[in-house]
Design a protein around this motif. Structure first.
Motif, PDB file in Angstrom:
ATOM      1  N   ALA A 253       0.855  -1.193   0.000  1.00 59.38           N
ATOM      2  CA  ALA A 253       0.000   0.000   0.000  1.00 59.38           C
ATOM      3  C   ALA A 253       0.891   1.243   0.000  1.00 59.38           C
ATOM      4  N   THR A 254       0.606   2.181  -0.874  1.00 60.22           N
ATOM      5  CA  THR A 254       1.441   3.374  -0.990  1.00 60.22           C
ATOM      6  C   THR A 254       1.402   4.229   0.277  1.00 60.22           C
ATOM      7  N   SER A 255       0.324   4.085   1.067  1.00 57.09           N
ATOM      8  CA  SER A 255       0.244   4.869   2.301  1.00 57.09           C
ATOM      9  C   SER A 255       0.373   3.992   3.546  1.00 57.09           C
TER      10      SER A 255
ATOM     11  N   LEU B 234      -8.141  -3.773  -0.056  1.00 54.05           N
ATOM     12  CA  LEU B 234      -9.215  -3.544   0.923  1.00 54.05           C
ATOM     13  C   LEU B 234      -8.652  -3.133   2.281  1.00 54.05           C
ATOM     14  N   GLU B 235      -7.613  -3.852   2.692  1.00 48.83           N
ATOM     15  CA  GLU B 235      -6.968  -3.574   3.983  1.00 48.83           C
ATOM     16  C   GLU B 235      -6.413  -2.137   4.001  1.00 48.83           C
TER      17      GLU B 235
ATOM     18  N   PHE C  12      -5.927   2.923   5.966  1.00 51.35           N
ATOM     19  CA  PHE C  12      -5.256   4.191   5.639  1.00 51.35           C
ATOM     20  C   PHE C  12      -6.122   5.111   4.782  1.00 51.35           C
ATOM     21  N   GLY C  13      -7.338   4.657   4.444  1.00 49.99           N
ATOM     22  CA  GLY C  13      -8.224   5.472   3.609  1.00 49.99           C
ATOM     23  C   GLY C  13      -7.691   5.667   2.201  1.00 49.99           C
ATOM     24  N   ASN C  14      -6.837   4.758   1.749  1.00 51.81           N
ATOM     25  CA  ASN C  14      -6.223   4.889   0.426  1.00 51.81           C
ATOM     26  C   ASN C  14      -5.931   3.486  -0.103  1.00 51.81           C
TER      27      ASN C  14
END
Ligand code: ADP
Ligand code: ADP
Ligand code: MG
Length: 454
Positions: free
Chosen positions: A159-161, A186-187, A192-194
């Motif tokens: 995940a990038t964030s 999904l996680e 992280f909302g992203n």
């Protein structure tokens, strides 16, 4: 005029920051969620403001609440600690628009470095080797599959964030790629909302070696050498040491230069950490930059004699770095054990609850950063870190011996912790030889479990 600073955090790091502020003669304002009413940082600060309900999103992550507390108490600056709002550029903008200093980098640097895919690009541009992978975040599963095919399995889907070891998964074949991809997306969205992901080659048996940097507002950037954080469970650090028993002086030198180069390239200010993976051959690759103080910062403080939190505060108030690169001369060896409320033999699940009694270790070269005390109730809402036990000694072996004694004399009653587990690591022959990589704990767990079963 006495400066007044709000600490937008909880737990051991809030206590750590309050201490630094008090030593600098500044006033302190704590914020707390209702569940943290009896927390130590609330008792130690000059003032404390309740900012909402237990859930982080209703308190420590609620930007309006935190900022209102700072405005209402007349604070000049906010220290974000780690986690929570520490790497949120929108928060930095809000804080600064109220005329309050954010003790950390500029919003623009956080935007760049806090987004892992963007940071990879910046590192590449600064001529720093990155792990082979996608140019940017990938659009969809199909694009991800294509890239994975080119770089070869296994691959990491990240995940990038992401952060704290969450939002990272391994896909071992094209067959499992799609499921892993969707699950990670999904996680990432819920944590992280992203939902955006990128794909990276999985480096086999790597060491995690990171470089601490300090940069002031006047263009000076220095590094404070490395921390080896290869001892991890679920991609999150559990024990850190400096110097790294693995890397050569040549690699050490190159890592330092690379970290400073990246910081300069993105006009970074304040304390930051540039993280690398080093493969068994000694080749290194940038993985991410953390634009905040890190959990394991004390080991760097012990070997350099530099108080990183005080430096952060001085930098934010516009002071020039008083230390030059040539004056940074690490001496001795430091090890940190993260003491968590968790059950190592049961998947490291968190074990919140009431600490009925606690006995702290101490003595020459022993440091304990913690917020717990007898009768303290560990709330289930936040991360499981209870204390950081840090030892310092002239050599690595003396540090290990000192850590064993300190762990033996650290008693927490009422809840399960990983103290005994850390004690076992301190006796493991591979650890003692300094021969371990990020896969150590997974292998070690089988060993410990087999012994338990006998
Ligand atoms: P460090 O990076 O300082 O070594 P951790 O990875 O354990 O330490 O992260 C420290 C804390 O910050 C943890 O509570 C973790 O959950 C939180 N954290 C780190 N990165 C993020 C992020 N991107 N988003 C939310 N929380 C984060
Ligand atoms: P976080 O933001 O959660 O700290 P990082 O990108 O720093 O995420 O990765 C955390 C850990 O995951 C690393 O220290 C390493 O152990 C593992 N990891 C990350 N990327 C790779 C990779 N490409 N190959 C092997 N292990 C990796
Ligand atoms: Mg990391």
């Amino acid at each position: 005029m006495k400066h007044k600073v709000l600490i937008a955090n909880r737990g051991e790091i809030a206590v750590r920051i309050i201490r630094a502020l008090k030593e600098l003669g500044m006033e302190t304002v704590a914020v707390y969620a209702k569940a943290d009413h009896d927390s130590l940082h609330v008792k130690l600060a000059d003032q404390a403001i309740c900012i909402g309900e237990a859930a982080s999103k209703d308190s420590y992550l609620n930007m309006n609440q935190v900022l209102s507390a700072a405005v209402a108490t007349g604070c000049h600056a906010i220290h974000p600690g780690y986690g929570f709002l520490s790497e949120n550029p929108d928060f930095v903008d809000m804080v600064e628009s109220c005329g309050i200093k954010f003790i950390g980098p500029k919003a623009s640097s956080i935007k760049l470095a806090g987004d892992k895919a963007m940071a990879r690009k910046a590192a590449k541009k600064a001529n720093i080797p990155i792990v082979e992978g996608s140019e940017d975040t990938v659009r969809d599963v199909e694009e991800g599959l294509k890239i994975a095919k080119v770089i070869g399995y296994p691959v990491m889907i990240k995940a990038t964030s992401g952060g704290g070891g969450r939002g990272i998964s391994i896909a071992r074949s094209a067959k499992e790629f799609k499921d892993v991809y969707n699950r990670t997306s999904l996680e990432a969205e819920s944590n992280f909302g992203n939902p955006f992901l990128y794909v990276e080659k999985f480096i086999e048996a790597p060491r995690h070696v990171e470089i601490q940097i300090l940069a002031d507002q006047h263009g000076h950037v220095i590094h404070l050498y490395e921390r080896d954080c290869s001892m991890q469970r679920r991609n999150q650090k559990m024990l850190e040491e400096t110097p790294s028993p693995f890397i050569s002086d040549a690699v050490r030198h190159k890592l330092g230069l690379a970290a400073v180069r990246l910081a300069k390239a993105i006009q970074y200010e304040n304390a930051g950490t540039v993280e690398f993976l080093v493969d068994p051959k000694g080749d290194f690759y940038f993985i991410e930059m953390n634009t905040r103080i890190q959990v394991e910062h004390p080991i760097t403080e012990m070997v350099t004699g530099i108080d990183l939190v005080k430096e952060q505060i001085r930098i934010a108030f516009g002071k020039e770095l008083t230390i030059k690169q040539r004056d940074v001369k690490p001496k001795g060896h430091a090890i940190e054990c993260r003491i968590n409320a968790e059950d190592p033999l049961n998947g490291f699940i968190p074990t919140p609850g009431k600490i009925t009694n606690v006995l702290f270790p101490g003595g020459f070269g022993v440091r304990l950063d913690t917020h717990i005390y007898p009768g303290y109730e560990v709330p289930p809402y936040y991360d499981s870190l209870l204390a950081k036990l840090i030892v310092y000694a002239p050599t690595r072996l003396e540090a290990i011996r000192r850590m064993r004694v300190a762990l033996e004399q650290f008693i927490i009653e009422g809840i399960k912790t990983n103290i005994e587990y850390q004690y076992l690591i301190m006796h493991n022959p591979d650890f003692i030889k300094g021969q371990y990589d990020t896969g150590f704990i997974e292998r070690f767990n089988h060993l410990v479990k087999d012994v338990e079963d006998e």
